[in-house]
Design a protein around this motif. Sequence first.
Motif, PDB file in Angstrom:
ATOM      1  N   GLY A 161     113.408 108.558  75.089  1.00  0.00           N
ATOM      2  CA  GLY A 161     113.793 109.305  73.895  1.00  0.00           C
ATOM      3  C   GLY A 161     112.954 110.550  73.842  1.00  0.00           C
ATOM      4  N   SER A 162     113.576 111.681  73.549  1.00  0.00           N
ATOM      5  CA  SER A 162     112.743 112.872  73.493  1.00  0.00           C
ATOM      6  C   SER A 162     112.906 113.565  72.160  1.00  0.00           C
ATOM      7  CB  SER A 162     113.066 113.819  74.642  1.00  0.00           C
ATOM      8  OG  SER A 162     114.331 114.363  74.488  1.00  0.00           O
ATOM      9  N   GLY A 216     121.225 110.524  71.725  1.00  0.00           N
ATOM     10  CA  GLY A 216     121.540 109.483  72.690  1.00  0.00           C
ATOM     11  C   GLY A 216     121.777 108.105  72.114  1.00  0.00           C
ATOM     12  N   LEU A 217     121.924 107.997  70.796  1.00  0.00           N
ATOM     13  CA  LEU A 217     122.235 106.692  70.216  1.00  0.00           C
ATOM     14  C   LEU A 217     123.730 106.432  70.310  1.00  0.00           C
ATOM     15  CD1 LEU A 217     120.074 106.435  66.963  1.00  0.00           C
ATOM     16  CD2 LEU A 217     119.729 105.305  69.139  1.00  0.00           C
ATOM     17  N   LYS A 218     124.085 105.188  70.564  1.00  0.00           N
ATOM     18  CA  LYS A 218     125.496 104.825  70.585  1.00  0.00           C
ATOM     19  C   LYS A 218     125.968 104.601  69.146  1.00  0.00           C
ATOM     20  CE  LYS A 218     125.985 103.138  75.191  1.00  0.00           C
ATOM     21  NZ  LYS A 218     124.602 102.947  75.691  1.00  0.00           N
ATOM     22  N   ASN A 219     127.294 104.693  68.967  1.00  0.00           N
ATOM     23  CA  ASN A 219     127.853 104.533  67.623  1.00  0.00           C
ATOM     24  C   ASN A 219     127.429 103.234  66.955  1.00  0.00           C
ATOM     25  OD1 ASN A 219     129.173 106.808  66.905  1.00  0.00           O
ATOM     26  ND2 ASN A 219     131.087 106.259  67.923  1.00  0.00           N
ATOM     27  N   SER A 220     127.488 102.152  67.745  1.00  0.00           N
ATOM     28  CA  SER A 220     127.146 100.855  67.164  1.00  0.00           C
ATOM     29  C   SER A 220     125.684 100.836  66.725  1.00  0.00           C
ATOM     30  CB  SER A 220     127.401  99.752  68.193  1.00  0.00           C
ATOM     31  OG  SER A 220     126.714 100.053  69.390  1.00  0.00           O
ATOM     32  N   GLU A 221     124.823 101.486  67.514  1.00  0.00           N
ATOM     33  CA  GLU A 221     123.400 101.527  67.156  1.00  0.00           C
ATOM     34  C   GLU A 221     123.182 102.342  65.892  1.00  0.00           C
ATOM     35  OE1 GLU A 221     121.051 101.497  71.338  1.00  0.00           O
ATOM     36  OE2 GLU A 221     122.391 103.172  71.011  1.00  0.00           O
ATOM     37  N   ILE A 274     110.180 104.850  76.359  1.00  0.00           N
ATOM     38  CA  ILE A 274     109.297 105.993  76.565  1.00  0.00           C
ATOM     39  C   ILE A 274     109.696 107.084  75.573  1.00  0.00           C
ATOM     40  CG2 ILE A 274     108.526 107.743  78.210  1.00  0.00           C
ATOM     41  CD1 ILE A 274     109.563 105.857  80.435  1.00  0.00           C
ATOM     42  N   LEU A 275     108.759 107.501  74.750  1.00  0.00           N
ATOM     43  CA  LEU A 275     109.071 108.553  73.790  1.00  0.00           C
ATOM     44  C   LEU A 275     108.279 109.811  74.131  1.00  0.00           C
ATOM     45  CD1 LEU A 275     110.613 109.230  71.159  1.00  0.00           C
ATOM     46  CD2 LEU A 275     108.541 108.640  69.928  1.00  0.00           C
ATOM     47  N   LEU A 276     108.980 110.936  74.213  1.00  0.00           N
ATOM     48  CA  LEU A 276     108.335 112.204  74.509  1.00  0.00           C
ATOM     49  C   LEU A 276     108.349 113.042  73.242  1.00  0.00           C
ATOM     50  CD1 LEU A 276     110.427 112.836  77.741  1.00  0.00           C
ATOM     51  CD2 LEU A 276     108.165 111.801  77.627  1.00  0.00           C
ATOM     52  N   VAL A 277     107.195 113.458  72.781  1.00  0.00           N
ATOM     53  CA  VAL A 277     107.119 114.169  71.508  1.00  0.00           C
ATOM     54  C   VAL A 277     106.424 115.513  71.681  1.00  0.00           C
ATOM     55  CG1 VAL A 277     106.482 113.973  69.097  1.00  0.00           C
ATOM     56  CG2 VAL A 277     106.793 111.921  70.438  1.00  0.00           C
ATOM     57  N   ASP A 278     107.089 116.571  71.308  1.00  0.00           N
ATOM     58  CA  ASP A 278     106.473 117.896  71.332  1.00  0.00           C
ATOM     59  C   ASP A 278     105.970 118.205  69.934  1.00  0.00           C
ATOM     60  OD1 ASP A 278     105.589 120.290  72.204  1.00  0.00           O
ATOM     61  OD2 ASP A 278     107.497 120.988  72.994  1.00  0.00           O
ATOM     62  N   GLU A 279     105.318 119.294  69.802  1.00  0.00           N
ATOM     63  CA  GLU A 279     104.691 119.817  68.587  1.00  0.00           C
ATOM     64  C   GLU A 279     105.459 119.572  67.289  1.00  0.00           C
ATOM     65  OE1 GLU A 279     101.373 120.857  68.185  1.00  0.00           O
ATOM     66  OE2 GLU A 279     101.775 122.182  69.838  1.00  0.00           O
TER      67      GLU A 279
END
Lengths: 405, 271
Positions: A76-77, A103-108, A153-158
């Motif tokens: 996830g970014s 990137g989440l699916k509809n059901s999610e 894995i989560l990528l987080v910018d500023e």
Amino acid sequence: MTLMSVTGLTKRYPLTTRSGEKSSFLALDDVSFELAGGEVLGILGSNGAGKSTLLKILSRVIRPTSGRAVLRGRVGSLLEVGVGFHPDLTGRENVYLSAAILGLKNSEIRRCFDEIVEFSGVEAFLDAPVRVYSSGMYMRLAFAVAAHLQPEILLVDEVLAVGDAEFQKKCLERLRKLGRDGQGVVFVSHNTIAIARLCNRAILLEQGKLVSQGAVGDVMATYLLGDRTCAGERFWKSRAEAPGDEVARLIGIRICDANGETRTNVSVDEHFDIEMEFEVFAGDVILFPSITISNEWGTAVLWSTDSGTPNHGRPRQPGFYRASVRIPADLLAEGTMTITTAMTSLAPKRDHFSAPDAVRFLVTEGADGSTTRGVYTEYINAVVRPRLDWSMRYDPDSPISDRAI
Amino acid sequence: MESVIDAKGPPLRSQLAEYWDYRGLLWHLVVKELKVRYRQTTLGIAWSLAQPLLPALILGAVFSHTLAGGKDLSVPYALLLLSGLVPWSFLSSAVNSASGAFVSNGYILTKVYFPRAVLPAASVMAASVEFMGGCAILCAWAMVAGYPIRWSWLGLPGMLIYTALLAFLISIGIASLNVLYRDIRHALPFLLQVWMYATPILYTPQLVPEKWRWLLGLNPMTGIVLGFRSVLFGTPFDARLGATSVCAGVVAGIAGIVIFLRLQHELAESV
């Protein structure tokens, strides 16, 4: 378990100069590191060091020129909060759109929709177009969507650079929780304090190269030392450049520990000295040398002058002086501190020299329970952290009021 | 689930599989495009019907005496025009909006990864909703003009899908090039206008001198317009012209795919 292994990642951008010559620019130069599950990895570096390029490659927005990264699990970014929000759509519609883009699916989305709305606190405005939202509501809704990504894995910018203190706290909490749950987080920020509080490990990028990696405190100190000439000590090269006038002139100032070693970072529970060298030219002026320690928000934490020394309040001999002042352990809070030093005479008040932010240093704090915070892990919003005497007495005979039962 | 990031990028097969995973995003983008376009309009989606209808009335009034004058057309001129304008206005509005899809969504492209062709696909699909409305009007007018409902009308959805596919494949190529060469955005309206006159919309191939008629076969839209007329009115279909036109469409489509595949990973850097 290794969630991500990066080997030799390189990104080269072609450049064409005005005269038409072709050259290239290495935004990322042979970077290798690993990320394990449960780890929050901070990426430090000044502007243009390649932090965002690295994050963009890992989130597949751009491709590397060479090298590779192997990622195990869903990525996830969060390079920006509110990507894909459209002002004319309602809050509800934007939640769906933005979640789908992330990137989440509809059901999610359907499954966590109520949770997102509750987290954001904008239920009442859910069917109004987001262009009528206050910027705070907008940010809360946007972050709520992003916070409900459930990647390995989560990528987080500023992203924490925006929003109010409450919002930033929420973001940090959420990221910390991910780390605890065994996911991996890669976190890019200029805010070294946020990195220190959040990350177990850090890497430091400089002009695209990975120059340091390891425990977060060490890497942060390297960052401060490598980035600024005024980390830990500052001595003026020539007398002409040094601050001063015909009465007094500053030579230098440094932070040092009990062994006399210059230090760039100290722990909250250790004492240290500030040493300052200056020259006095006029013997007939009453001079007050002083230091001010300020934290990263610019708040002056303390001010002190040489009261208690024999020279205090008297004219002093022309010549060279070295002053030293001890800052006790358990006084400063964690953070980046700067020292401003000045030489002042009164009636009328006049600064003979003043060196704002002459030296920077870092006060770090581990989370092992030995400092005054004990095992309390939340952010402490106070400028000092003195060790105070607490006492507590348990009285088994005293009757307990009804309400407590 | 393990994924590898390198200079080559993932193999084509897994790229295609990814589009299936992102079908939800495609749906939301189509809905967004339609909602944003018609929100706060009184007529709403009815506006989309005006797109082919108004030009048909205007051009019909202007050209029915000059172009069609004296010639036996077997189909009333205004209806003939509309049968060409419905697929044409779909194609031109789809290509027009889809070819700007990367540039106008640049801020998303540089922040999030998703399979890139989703964006122009959404533009084309949003335009096809209007296309369906246009087809309904066309059928209604044909019935009013005395053409009976035929079995061949069942071919219309197929024609629609083929036209949408052509618009999509051309668009992904143009949209990618448009990121690198922004001139395209300015040139496109003129090119579309030339393309329109090169398509037998205002005229029929029979009105073109026999010596030059084969040139129409180089135009992928020729087959579509002639197909529409043949399906709707039962007019004879020039098989050779149609076949060459479909071939031209396949060539244009492949060109679009090739350009897109070459440029797709550079889009976020250039946008």
